[in-house]
Scaffold this motif. Sequence first.
Motif, PDB file in Angstrom:
ATOM      1  N   TRP A 167       0.848  -1.184   0.000  1.00 18.39           N
ATOM      2  CA  TRP A 167       0.000   0.000   0.000  1.00 18.39           C
ATOM      3  C   TRP A 167       0.886   1.237   0.000  1.00 18.39           C
ATOM      4  O   TRP A 167       1.762   1.384   0.853  1.00 18.39           O
ATOM      5  N   ILE A 168       0.657   2.136  -0.950  1.00 17.67           N
ATOM      6  CA  ILE A 168       1.504   3.307  -1.120  1.00 17.67           C
ATOM      7  C   ILE A 168       0.694   4.544  -0.761  1.00 17.67           C
ATOM      8  O   ILE A 168      -0.318   4.845  -1.406  1.00 17.67           O
ATOM      9  N   ARG A 169       1.138   5.233   0.285  1.00 19.07           N
ATOM     10  CA  ARG A 169       0.403   6.407   0.742  1.00 19.07           C
ATOM     11  C   ARG A 169       0.640   7.586  -0.184  1.00 19.07           C
ATOM     12  O   ARG A 169       1.596   7.630  -0.957  1.00 19.07           O
ATOM     13  N   GLY A 170      -0.256   8.556  -0.126  1.00 18.70           N
ATOM     14  CA  GLY A 170      -0.161   9.715  -0.994  1.00 18.70           C
ATOM     15  C   GLY A 170       1.077  10.547  -0.726  1.00 18.70           C
ATOM     16  O   GLY A 170       1.651  10.516   0.367  1.00 18.70           O
ATOM     17  N   GLY A 171       1.491  11.301  -1.746  1.00 15.87           N
ATOM     18  CA  GLY A 171       2.665  12.154  -1.623  1.00 15.87           C
ATOM     19  C   GLY A 171       3.624  11.944  -2.777  1.00 15.87           C
ATOM     20  O   GLY A 171       3.365  11.170  -3.696  1.00 15.87           O
ATOM     21  N   GLU A 202      -5.899   8.168  -1.913  1.00 16.85           N
ATOM     22  CA  GLU A 202      -4.691   8.986  -1.885  1.00 16.85           C
ATOM     23  C   GLU A 202      -3.953   8.892  -3.219  1.00 16.85           C
ATOM     24  O   GLU A 202      -4.169   7.966  -4.000  1.00 16.85           O
ATOM     25  N   GLN A 203      -3.082   9.854  -3.474  1.00 21.08           N
ATOM     26  CA  GLN A 203      -2.412   9.945  -4.765  1.00 21.08           C
ATOM     27  C   GLN A 203      -0.894   9.904  -4.597  1.00 21.08           C
ATOM     28  O   GLN A 203      -0.248  10.946  -4.457  1.00 21.08           O
ATOM     29  N   PRO A 204      -0.319   8.733  -4.635  1.00 23.65           N
ATOM     30  CA  PRO A 204       1.143   8.641  -4.642  1.00 23.65           C
ATOM     31  C   PRO A 204       1.703   8.991  -6.011  1.00 23.65           C
ATOM     32  O   PRO A 204       1.205   8.527  -7.034  1.00 23.65           O
ATOM     33  N   GLY A 228      -5.719   1.784 -13.708  1.00 20.93           N
ATOM     34  CA  GLY A 228      -6.172   2.968 -12.993  1.00 20.93           C
ATOM     35  C   GLY A 228      -5.066   3.947 -12.661  1.00 20.93           C
ATOM     36  O   GLY A 228      -5.183   4.714 -11.701  1.00 20.93           O
ATOM     37  N   CYS A 229      -4.003   3.953 -13.451  1.00 19.30           N
ATOM     38  CA  CYS A 229      -2.872   4.837 -13.197  1.00 19.30           C
ATOM     39  C   CYS A 229      -2.973   6.104 -14.043  1.00 19.30           C
ATOM     40  O   CYS A 229      -3.658   6.134 -15.069  1.00 19.30           O
ATOM     41  N   THR A 244       0.409   7.579  -9.837  1.00 13.32           N
ATOM     42  CA  THR A 244       0.719   8.631 -10.791  1.00 13.32           C
ATOM     43  C   THR A 244       2.210   8.583 -11.086  1.00 13.32           C
ATOM     44  O   THR A 244       3.029   8.613 -10.165  1.00 13.32           O
ATOM     45  N   LEU A 245       2.550   8.494 -12.356  1.00 12.19           N
ATOM     46  CA  LEU A 245       3.945   8.469 -12.788  1.00 12.19           C
ATOM     47  C   LEU A 245       4.169   9.682 -13.672  1.00 12.19           C
ATOM     48  O   LEU A 245       3.484   9.846 -14.690  1.00 12.19           O
TER      49      LEU A 245
END
Length: 699
Positions: A68-72, A102-104, A360-361, A339-340
């Motif tokens: 799980w990757i938190r936003g930031g 959230e948006q990592p 969904g990226c 988001t990349l």
Amino acid sequence: MSRLALTLAAFLLTIQPLAAAEFFVAPEGSDANPGTQAEPFATLERARDALRAMRQAEGLPASGATVWIRGGTYPRKQTFELAEQDSGTEQGPVVYRAFGDEQPRLVGGRVLAPADFRPVTDPAVLDRLQPEARQHVVEVDLAALGVDMPDEWPDRSRGIPGPELFFDGRPMQIARWPNEGWVTIAEVIDRGVSPLDPSQNERELGVRGGTFVYKEDRPAGWRVEHGVWLLGFWCHDWASECLRVESIDSQQRRITLAAPHTYGIGPSSKWNTYPRRYYALNLLDELDIPGEWHLDRKAGRLTFWPPAPLEGKRVVLSLLTKPLVSLDNASHVVLRGLTLEASGGGGVRISRGTGSLVAGCKLTNLADTAVSISGGTGHGVVSCDLWSLGRGGISMSGGDRKTLTPGEHYAVNNHIHHFARLQRTYAGGIHLSGVGNRAAHNRIHDTPHSALFYGGNEHLIELNEVHDVALETSDVGALYTGRDWTSRGNVVRHNLIRDLGAMGSAGTMGVYLDDCDSGDQVIGNVFYRVQRAAFIGGGRDNLVANNIFVECRHAVHIDARGLRRAKPGSGVCDGWDLLAKAEALNYREPPWSTRYPELARVMEEEPLLPLGNVIERNLAVDCEKWLNAGGDVRDHLDRVTFRDNLILEGEDPGFVDRAAKNFQLKDDSVVYQKIPGFERIPVERIGLFTDEYRPRLPD
């Protein structure tokens, strides 16, 4: 097992609930933490290595694992690499995904803070700036920040090299002239030595750039010693290149280029009537409007006119030149909700392996292809948003052409738009090659050249919406393939292709079967306001059936270009290597001879004629021309099958809502009576849809 791995594995076994193979990563975390939700890791590599240690100790659960990757923001100085040992299974994938809503953000560049910028005080720099810019421009001493300078641009490249600067999520314009549009060549003095020109002395190939006369006064003030590059359409309206200026003769108003354009400078045929055009780049002297910037590699200085106050804005200089994420022979790995962005390389590169998924990226502000898949089987890109891309969107190559074994890669429900910013041509929203891959339900728009390129066999291209493409090129197809007898079995069906650009005399095609492409099916598509909708360029055994053409200049085009263009000398079809390509695949032997018997007989049946084409059960409404037959094919039209086509002028065929571009036919449409066997086109299913990865549709 190493002592470190044993220690880590023993530690993991004491942690609950890590038996469920869940780890957490957060920007404020620490790699010394256990990776729980309360005490997350800081890096993706630490989570990957923890999974590796767990796998070595007892193996992953049958249900797989989730990171799980938190936003930031996660700045990336190198590619996040996953290999075979990081694989999941079909029932238990390894998933790297955003936590909740959230948006990592994986960012491939250096974030520049407002404090990093300072006013420009160097008189030498101020002297080169336009007067109106001097009080607005600021600079960053990148050398003082420890930023390694990228290499200088090459003398010739297909697109604009990096790095790039992004402000508040938008790419900034490297200082250019003119600020918008193009300028045109007044006169060509020397076309230069083209690497593709066989008449040139081999010792000169690639040595001499071209020379031309410029019209305007501005180039006389440019300082070539600081580096000046021109991006232009130098010969064909489908072949742009970025070339360095070698010298400027202001007395004779001549520019000489340091490297030759691939096709030489200046029109090469009657089709290239549009003026040769270019604009200049990388000029500090032309930094004269908000949003422009310049990079002095020798001085390590970035100069910028911000389009808004810097405070509170994200400013990023892309530095990573490789993909943000790489999967090499990793199987059943999922990247979800990430988001990349802001990288000089691509987003995700997948090679070999099977069954991995990008879902969904958001992939944006990338200089190279956003998602690249090569080899392996069954990899997919689903419900992603891809935009502001320097080159292409999704590239998928898979399957074995000799055995006709499918790759089964898929790109479904993706929104791909505003791409090919840096490489203006041959950087499609989707590229398909190999055998048996699928592009479906994608929406592709706003690009200077083509939306989708394909080549190979038995690809399925269906239910896509393509519009507003080919905006600055000519002799271009929204969907393009060509120069291959063996590229057979591809199906283009149930797509909406509408409102395309229309520049130059050669124009824009909807589905462009170029230069003897053969054996494809164009079925059940809707073409609206397309110059030349279904285009057969001398190929064989193509089927154009059950399509609807509305307000197109030419609904169907067919010619016999192979007769005049495919046999320059030594043998039949050696001009485009048509026969050589077939022989390389053993086309006279199974599985080719049994799957494609028409190809097996090609050399016995006047190979340069467009034989075996069938055009049937199509509807054309208010088109300027139903059929455009090139002069070289008119004596052979009796060998093309035309049947049950309906051409209407000023008559409503029974569209549900033509004004709203809903070209579904009503149940009582006259078409079903006048075209025997006409099949309903599932217009309502074309384009994007909502799913677990895309809960809302874009405007």
